[in-house]
Design a protein around this motif. Structure first.
Motif, PDB file in Angstrom:
ATOM      1  N   THR A 121       3.635   9.791   8.128  1.00  0.00           N
ATOM      2  CA  THR A 121       4.488  10.425   7.126  1.00  0.00           C
ATOM      3  C   THR A 121       5.196   9.335   6.332  1.00  0.00           C
ATOM      4  N   VAL A 122       5.132   9.457   5.012  1.00  0.00           N
ATOM      5  CA  VAL A 122       5.792   8.501   4.120  1.00  0.00           C
ATOM      6  C   VAL A 122       7.006   9.171   3.501  1.00  0.00           C
ATOM      7  N   TYR A 123       8.181   8.601   3.763  1.00  0.00           N
ATOM      8  CA  TYR A 123       9.426   9.058   3.138  1.00  0.00           C
ATOM      9  C   TYR A 123       9.742   8.109   1.983  1.00  0.00           C
ATOM     10  N   PHE A 124      10.034   8.674   0.837  1.00  0.00           N
ATOM     11  CA  PHE A 124      10.202   7.849  -0.357  1.00  0.00           C
ATOM     12  C   PHE A 124      11.664   7.433  -0.518  1.00  0.00           C
ATOM     13  N   GLY A 125      12.035   6.424   0.268  1.00  0.00           N
ATOM     14  CA  GLY A 125      13.392   5.911   0.239  1.00  0.00           C
ATOM     15  C   GLY A 125      13.704   5.169   1.525  1.00  0.00           C
ATOM     16  N   LYS A 126      15.003   4.905   1.734  1.00  0.00           N
ATOM     17  CA  LYS A 126      15.446   4.098   2.872  1.00  0.00           C
ATOM     18  C   LYS A 126      15.577   4.927   4.142  1.00  0.00           C
ATOM     19  N   LEU A 127      15.434   4.244   5.264  1.00  0.00           N
ATOM     20  CA  LEU A 127      15.500   4.881   6.576  1.00  0.00           C
ATOM     21  C   LEU A 127      16.835   5.586   6.800  1.00  0.00           C
ATOM     22  N   ASN A 128      17.925   4.982   6.330  1.00  0.00           N
ATOM     23  CA  ASN A 128      19.259   5.576   6.541  1.00  0.00           C
ATOM     24  C   ASN A 128      19.400   6.952   5.901  1.00  0.00           C
ATOM     25  N   ASN A 129      18.630   7.195   4.837  1.00  0.00           N
ATOM     26  CA  ASN A 129      18.740   8.459   4.095  1.00  0.00           C
ATOM     27  C   ASN A 129      17.563   9.394   4.358  1.00  0.00           C
ATOM     28  N   ILE A 130      16.886   9.201   5.471  1.00  0.00           N
ATOM     29  CA  ILE A 130      15.594   9.862   5.682  1.00  0.00           C
ATOM     30  C   ILE A 130      15.681  11.384   5.651  1.00  0.00           C
ATOM     31  N   SER A 131      16.796  11.943   6.082  1.00  0.00           N
ATOM     32  CA  SER A 131      16.925  13.408   6.146  1.00  0.00           C
ATOM     33  C   SER A 131      16.935  14.056   4.769  1.00  0.00           C
ATOM     34  N   SER A 132      17.289  13.300   3.745  1.00  0.00           N
ATOM     35  CA  SER A 132      17.379  13.871   2.389  1.00  0.00           C
ATOM     36  C   SER A 132      16.233  13.420   1.489  1.00  0.00           C
ATOM     37  N   LEU A 133      15.252  12.704   2.059  1.00  0.00           N
ATOM     38  CA  LEU A 133      14.179  12.134   1.236  1.00  0.00           C
ATOM     39  C   LEU A 133      12.982  13.064   1.106  1.00  0.00           C
ATOM     40  N   LYS A 134      12.309  12.959  -0.033  1.00  0.00           N
ATOM     41  CA  LYS A 134      11.013  13.613  -0.192  1.00  0.00           C
ATOM     42  C   LYS A 134       9.993  12.851   0.656  1.00  0.00           C
ATOM     43  N   SER A 135       8.996  13.573   1.137  1.00  0.00           N
ATOM     44  CA  SER A 135       8.000  12.921   1.988  1.00  0.00           C
ATOM     45  C   SER A 135       6.608  13.466   1.713  1.00  0.00           C
ATOM     46  N   SER A 136       5.627  12.725   2.183  1.00  0.00           N
ATOM     47  CA  SER A 136       4.231  13.148   2.061  1.00  0.00           C
ATOM     48  C   SER A 136       3.479  12.663   3.290  1.00  0.00           C
ATOM     49  N   ASP A 137       2.556  13.494   3.779  1.00  0.00           N
ATOM     50  CA  ASP A 137       1.776  13.160   4.976  1.00  0.00           C
ATOM     51  C   ASP A 137       0.406  12.612   4.591  1.00  0.00           C
ATOM     52  N   TYR A 138      -0.049  11.612   5.338  1.00  0.00           N
ATOM     53  CA  TYR A 138      -1.353  10.993   5.114  1.00  0.00           C
ATOM     54  C   TYR A 138      -2.069  10.818   6.452  1.00  0.00           C
ATOM     55  N   PHE A 139      -3.384  10.956   6.433  1.00  0.00           N
ATOM     56  CA  PHE A 139      -4.136  10.837   7.678  1.00  0.00           C
ATOM     57  C   PHE A 139      -4.794   9.462   7.786  1.00  0.00           C
ATOM     58  N   LEU A 140      -5.168   9.126   9.016  1.00  0.00           N
ATOM     59  CA  LEU A 140      -5.849   7.867   9.317  1.00  0.00           C
ATOM     60  C   LEU A 140      -7.242   8.173   9.858  1.00  0.00           C
ATOM     61  N   ASN A 141      -8.260   7.765   9.155  1.00  0.00           N
ATOM     62  CA  ASN A 141      -9.633   7.739   9.661  1.00  0.00           C
ATOM     63  C   ASN A 141     -10.479   7.011   8.640  1.00  0.00           C
ATOM     64  N   GLN A 142     -11.795   7.034   8.791  1.00  0.00           N
ATOM     65  CA  GLN A 142     -12.641   6.233   7.911  1.00  0.00           C
ATOM     66  C   GLN A 142     -12.556   6.677   6.449  1.00  0.00           C
ATOM     67  N   ASN A 143     -12.229   7.942   6.205  1.00  0.00           N
ATOM     68  CA  ASN A 143     -12.133   8.417   4.827  1.00  0.00           C
ATOM     69  C   ASN A 143     -10.770   8.149   4.199  1.00  0.00           C
ATOM     70  N   SER A 144      -9.830   7.633   4.991  1.00  0.00           N
ATOM     71  CA  SER A 144      -8.486   7.451   4.453  1.00  0.00           C
ATOM     72  C   SER A 144      -8.418   6.306   3.450  1.00  0.00           C
ATOM     73  N   VAL A 145      -9.519   5.562   3.303  1.00  0.00           N
ATOM     74  CA  VAL A 145      -9.560   4.495   2.300  1.00  0.00           C
ATOM     75  C   VAL A 145      -9.767   5.076   0.904  1.00  0.00           C
ATOM     76  N   ILE A 146     -10.462   6.216   0.825  1.00  0.00           N
ATOM     77  CA  ILE A 146     -10.818   6.763  -0.486  1.00  0.00           C
ATOM     78  C   ILE A 146     -10.153   8.102  -0.793  1.00  0.00           C
ATOM     79  N   SER A 147      -9.769   8.843   0.245  1.00  0.00           N
ATOM     80  CA  SER A 147      -9.198  10.171   0.012  1.00  0.00           C
ATOM     81  C   SER A 147      -7.779  10.062  -0.533  1.00  0.00           C
ATOM     82  N   PRO A 148      -7.407  10.926  -1.500  1.00  0.00           N
ATOM     83  CA  PRO A 148      -6.018  10.947  -1.989  1.00  0.00           C
ATOM     84  C   PRO A 148      -5.021  11.249  -0.879  1.00  0.00           C
TER      85      PRO A 148
END
Length: 670
Positions: A121-148
């Motif tokens: 999970t990527v939170y767009f901001g600093k760790l201290n403010n994580i509860s109020s940050l927008k976030s996006s989830d990304y997966f890890l596997n062989q297709n994670s190099v090319i998949s959005p």
């Protein structure tokens, strides 16, 4: 690239107690010190893991982590015993900043019942403010190099790496990406096997040819591989053109077949070929060879004389009537064919438009299927991400509000995928039918064009000869024969001249590639490459000479232009120096590499660099060098006896080096 701002480890045990560790790093040198077996590598490995770089530790999952993060925590160690408490859930957070000054916080599960370790999970901001940050989830596997939705795809863009395509053992035409893990293998040196050799932990299962060379070339921004690929490209193009050149001679023989044309002055060696030297001759018998132009002039005169001769007879009315009927018959056939031709052209145009539409829609459907599959994959890994119906799922454009009204019943991702697959089958079937129809119509058009050409030719002869037709059919046949011969020779002459022009163009291109190949460096190194490698070698030798023992072997060491690794007399340097000096050599190599990299923000991690019982004076030299590097963040874990702790801490304070003294355990109750 990036720098690390903060690391946080959160663990919940079976009794719902909280454990962990939080470290805040600075730009420059950061040192984690403490006795052996207190968990310094737990901290370093956590950094690897949350960045998706656990492959450098020899694993592709949480097995890269110490048991304290995924199995059990040891408490009350000592006094003749120890207690263990099971880990219920654990997460690792890492705050990083890229060269644009953008900050994100990464979160990855080490152990969780709900969230897969294959999800970051990527939170767009600093760790201290994580509860109020927008976030996006990304997966890890062989297709994670090319998949959005893939993490490595996101991470490459965040780091502005723009990784190149390189050749692989799979022989893919386009090549494969130089993976981020390859780059990190030069900057993240772990303690178990990382110090056994230079870039020892570079992944080998991506099937990249010469992965170490390609990695170093990228880091140093060398042109070697580009030049090598350019050479291969030019040579392949030249090879293809030479094949085309030779095929043209077969085509020439085919074109002039059934004629008496002789070609003079045509060289089959492309370097000597010049279309200006080519002459077209015609040979009607063994003793009569003239130029084709002269022969055509001669036959044209014969035809004109025949046409102007008076072989018309008043008694030829029957023949005239017969020819008029023939003309009307040919004209009727032409009208029918022309109408059929127009109808076919209109039908072809419609089918081609349909084909374009079907292809576009099919591509959109397949893109949409991949998008839904990635969302489904994220959900299976524990992501809470849902389909955003305010945006188109495959082009991400804003949709009108009327199209995503809350009153509509929304299909699940599984239902969407099933529906889209069925839709894709229909479009595939329609596309195949459409392509078959297009091919069929093109064959019909080709045939009708030939038929009309023959009809026009026949009509021209009939119309021209009608006013002066005679009963002397032999003269008529002679005129037709002369006309056909002239038309054939003119067509062949024109076609041969086009071939000669094409041959001239091919030869020009071959010579162009010859020139371009000649202009490329013989050793594939540009002048800039040579300067970069010379500086890299100079920095390496200076640092190594500063670090090594005064009594060590002083044989000349250089950076190989074949491997980019140190060598002595073309042999592996390990054969010529002591084990402790080889460790110092590795320090010097990695530091020189990062000094000469093109990155604006650099990070270097050394996990337990004091291998082979390296003495503390050498370690201090290493710290002094790392502390002086501009634009480099270094993180070093260093095991030290209690008797030397005070000495080292005083050194850190004197040099203004940030340090973390882990006393007791790296993971503590919080």
């Amino acid at each position: 690239m990036f720098i690390i701002k903060k690391l946080k480890i959160d663990i919940i045990d079976e009794n719902n107690k909280s454990w962990g560790r939080e470290l805040e790093f600075k730009e420059g040198l950061n040192v984690i010190i403490g006795k052996n077996d207190i968990g310094k590598s737990t901290i370093v490995n956590s950094i690897y893991y949350v960045l998706g770089m656990e492959e450098l530790l020899g694993y592709r999952d949480s097995r890269a982590l110490k048991p304290v993060l995924r199995s059990f925590i040891v408490t009350d160690k000592g006094n003749g015993g120890e207690n263990k408490v099971k880990v219920k859930e654990s997460f690792i957070f890492l705050e990083i900043e890229n060269l644009k000054g953008e900050t994100i916080t990464l979160r990855r599960a080490a152990k969780s019942q709900e969230i897969s370790e294959k999800l970051i999970t990527v939170y767009f901001g600093k760790l201290n403010n994580i509860s109020s940050l927008k976030s996006s989830d990304y997966f890890l596997n062989q297709n994670s190099v090319i998949s959005p939705q893939g993490f490595y795809n996101f991470f490459e863009k965040f780091l502005s790496l723009n990784l190149p395509l390189v050749s692989s053992f799979d022989n893919t035409k386009e090549g494969v990406k130089l993976y981020i893990q390859n780059i990190f293998s030069a900057f993240f040196i772990e303690q178990v096997s990382g110090w056994s050799d230079l870039m020892a932990n570079i992944p080998g299962y991506y099937k990249i040819i010469h992965p170490r060379r390609r990695t170093i070339e990228y880091i140093l921004k060398l042109d070697y591989y580009k030049i090598l690929m350019k050479k291969n490209e030019y040579m392949l193009m030249k090879k293809k053109l030479l094949s085309d050149f030779n095929e043209m001679f077969l085509k020439i023989n085919s074109v002039k077949r059934n004629t008496f044309i002789v070609i003079e002055g045509m060289e089959k060696d492309y370097s000597k070929f010049d279309k200006k030297d080519i002459k077209l001759l015609i040979q009607k018998n063994d003793n009569d060879i003239i130029t084709l132009t002269e022969y055509l002039d001669k036959k044209n005169r014969e035809l004109n004389e025949l046409k102007s001769s008076e072989y018309f007879s008043n008694e030829s009315n029957d023949v005239v009537n017969e020819l008029q009927e023939k003309i009307e018959e040919v004209q009727s056939a032409l009208i029918i064919n022309q109408k059929f031709y127009r109808d076919l052209q209109e039908e072809l145009s419609t089918l081609e438009s349909q084909n374009k539409y079907l292809n576009k829609e099919k591509n959109n459907i397949e893109l949409e299927i991949r998008n839904f599959k990635d969302i489904e994959k994220l959900k299976k890994l524990g992501s809470k991400k849902e389909i955003n119906f305010e945006e188109c799922p495959y082009c991400n454009r804003k949709l009108p509000e009327i199209l995503y009204s809350t009153s509509l019943e929304i299909m699940s991702t599984e239902e969407n995928i099933k529906y889209l697959k069925e839709k894709n089958k229909i479009f595939t079937m329609a596309l195949n039918i459409n392509i078959h129809s297009i091919e069929k119509i093109k064959l019909q058009i080709e045939k009708i064009e030939k038929d009309m050409k023959d009809l026009f030719k026949e009509l021209n002869i009939l119309n021209r000869d009608l006013p002066r037709i005679s009963l002397q059919k032999a003269l008529i046949n002679k005129e037709i024969h002369l006309n056909n011969e002239l038309e054939l020779l003119k067509e062949v002459k024109l076609e041969l001249e086009e071939i000669f022009n094409e041959l001239g163009d091919i030869v020009s291109l071959i010579k162009k590639y010859d020139k371009q190949l000649e202009e490329l460096p013989k050793d594939n190194f540009s002048e800039e490459d040579k300067e970069t490698l010379n500086k890299f070698e100079k920095d390496f030798l200076e640092i190594f000479n500063f670090l090594k023992d005064y009594n060590s072997n002083n044989e000349e060491i250089r950076i190989s232009r074949e491997t980019y690794f140190p060598e002595v007399s073309n042999f592996n340097v390990k054969l010529h120096i002591s084990a402790s000096d080889f460790i110092r050599l590795q320090w010097a190599y990695y530091i020189s590499l990062i000094k000469n990299s093109f990155f604006d923000k650099n990070i270097l991690i050394f996990d337990e660099p004091a291998q082979q019982n390296i003495e503390i004076d050498s370690i201090k030299k290493l710290f002094n060098i790392l502390n002086s590097l501009p634009k480099v963040q270094a993180i070093v874990s260093y095991a030290i006896d209690d008797s030397l702790i005070e000495n080292v801490i005083n050194f850190f304070k004197e040099k203004n080096i940030k340090y973390f003294h882990i006393n007791g355990a790296s993971i503590v109750e919080v």
